[in-house]
Design a protein around this motif. Structure first.
Motif, short mmCIF file in Angstrom:
data_model
loop_
_atom_site.label_atom_id
_atom_site.label_comp_id
_atom_site.label_asym_id
_atom_site.label_seq_id
_atom_site.Cartn_x
_atom_site.Cartn_y
_atom_site.Cartn_z
N ASP A 1 60.87 20.09 -9.05
CA ASP A 1 60.39 18.76 -9.40
C ASP A 1 59.26 18.24 -8.36
O ASP A 1 58.64 17.38 -8.67
N PHE A 2 59.01 19.00 -7.32
CA PHE A 2 58.19 18.57 -6.13
C PHE A 2 56.68 18.67 -6.79
O PHE A 2 56.21 19.41 -7.40
N PRO A 3 55.81 17.50 -6.51
CA PRO A 3 56.02 16.40 -5.62
C PRO A 3 56.38 15.24 -6.50
O PRO A 3 56.33 14.05 -5.89
N HIS A 4 57.12 15.24 -7.52
CA HIS A 4 57.75 14.24 -8.27
C HIS A 4 57.02 13.25 -8.97
O HIS A 4 57.11 12.11 -9.12
N THR A 5 55.60 13.68 -9.22
CA THR A 5 54.68 12.65 -9.61
C THR A 5 54.80 12.70 -11.29
O THR A 5 54.08 11.75 -11.78
N ASP A 6 55.57 13.45 -11.75
CA ASP A 6 55.85 13.43 -13.34
C ASP A 6 56.92 12.77 -13.54
O ASP A 6 57.55 12.76 -14.78
N ARG A 7 57.84 11.90 -12.55
CA ARG A 7 59.09 11.25 -12.84
C ARG A 7 58.83 10.01 -13.54
O ARG A 7 57.65 9.36 -13.38
N LYS A 8 59.59 9.73 -14.52
CA LYS A 8 59.67 8.31 -15.09
C LYS A 8 59.97 7.33 -13.92
O LYS A 8 60.76 7.55 -12.97
N LYS A 9 59.17 5.85 -14.14
CA LYS A 9 59.71 4.90 -13.20
C LYS A 9 59.11 5.40 -11.94
O LYS A 9 60.23 5.23 -10.82
N ILE A 10 57.99 5.91 -11.45
CA ILE A 10 57.76 6.54 -10.47
C ILE A 10 57.73 5.40 -8.97
O ILE A 10 58.11 5.71 -7.97
N TYR A 11 57.90 4.18 -9.61
CA TYR A 11 57.90 3.00 -8.36
C TYR A 11 59.15 2.98 -7.79
O TYR A 11 59.30 2.67 -6.68
N GLN A 12 60.16 3.72 -8.53
CA GLN A 12 61.54 3.71 -7.74
C GLN A 12 61.66 4.67 -6.51
O GLN A 12 62.64 4.52 -5.88
N ILE A 13 60.67 5.54 -6.50
CA ILE A 13 60.53 6.55 -5.47
C ILE A 13 59.36 6.34 -4.45
O ILE A 13 58.78 7.42 -4.12
N ASN A 14 58.55 4.98 -4.27
CA ASN A 14 57.37 4.81 -3.61
C ASN A 14 57.58 5.37 -2.24
O ASN A 14 56.55 6.14 -1.93
N HIS A 15 58.68 5.25 -1.61
CA HIS A 15 58.80 5.80 -0.05
C HIS A 15 58.59 7.46 -0.19
O HIS A 15 57.67 7.97 0.75
N LEU A 16 59.09 8.00 -1.08
CA LEU A 16 58.92 9.74 -1.20
C LEU A 16 57.42 9.71 -1.69
O LEU A 16 56.92 10.83 -1.08
N THR A 17 56.89 8.99 -2.70
CA THR A 17 55.40 9.35 -3.23
C THR A 17 54.58 9.23 -1.81
O THR A 17 53.63 10.16 -1.76
N LEU A 18 54.66 8.15 -1.05
CA LEU A 18 53.82 8.08 -0.15
C LEU A 18 54.11 8.99 0.98
O LEU A 18 53.02 9.55 1.79
#
Length: 169
Positions: free
Chosen positions: A131-148
């Motif tokens: 899954d890394f870096p999780h940029t294809d996840r739906k509702k990506i705003y739910q993982i802002n801390h991880l994206t950052l």
């Protein structure tokens, strides 16, 4: 030196950029979370695929060198079976329990990262790696801390946030 080419990705360059833009990225991602635009999932999917047409992970492998996955039981069972090891043998040889109670590698880089920067257990790799870096996840705003956080380790995550900023402005 270029930030990435067909044969090389300058991870230090990307880490520096991510650190310089940390506050800007955090503010932008917070705005996206506060008011997600319509069709955000479609927009992020498009940007994800665009980024991965430009960046070849096998020319970087920084995630495999510096970040270890959190192993779930299904991962352990699948990889142990793939390696023809007992669950206990696999865990004893490769894993430890971290301060959060998660099962992680005893040491980094990943023991399954080949000298060619390719994964030697690719077909059986942990879900976190898939899954890394999780940029294809739906509702990506739910993982802002991880994206950052991932922008500091993954050039694709950095480029994803930059392209998302451009697209949504």
């Amino acid at each position: 030196m270029t930030k990435h080419s067909a044969d090389f990705i300058d991870i230090d360059h990307y880490r520096d950029l991510a650190q310089q833009k940390h506050k800007e990225h955090a503010k932008f991602l917070a705005q996206v979370k506060k008011k997600p635009p319509k069709h955000l999932d479609e927009i992020t999917a498009e940007i994800h695929y665009e980024v991965f047409r430009e960046i070849d992970c096998t020319k970087c492998a920084n995630c495999c060198k510096t970040l270890g996955p959190d192993f779930k039981e299904a991962d352990i069972e699948r990889i142990a079976k793939y390696l023809r090891m007992s669950l206990q043998g696999f865990e004893a040889k490769y894993l430890r329990v971290d301060e959060d109670g998660d099962k992680v590698f005893q040491a980094m880089p990943c023991p399954f990262l080949g000298t060619d920067d390719l994964c030697t257990i690719y077909e059986s790799r942990p879900k976190a790696c898939r899954d890394f870096p999780h940029t294809d996840r739906k509702k990506i705003y739910q993982i802002n801390h991880l994206t950052l956080k991932n922008t500091e380790y993954c050039p694709a995550a950095y480029e994803f946030v930059e392209k998302l900023k451009t697209k949504l402005k």
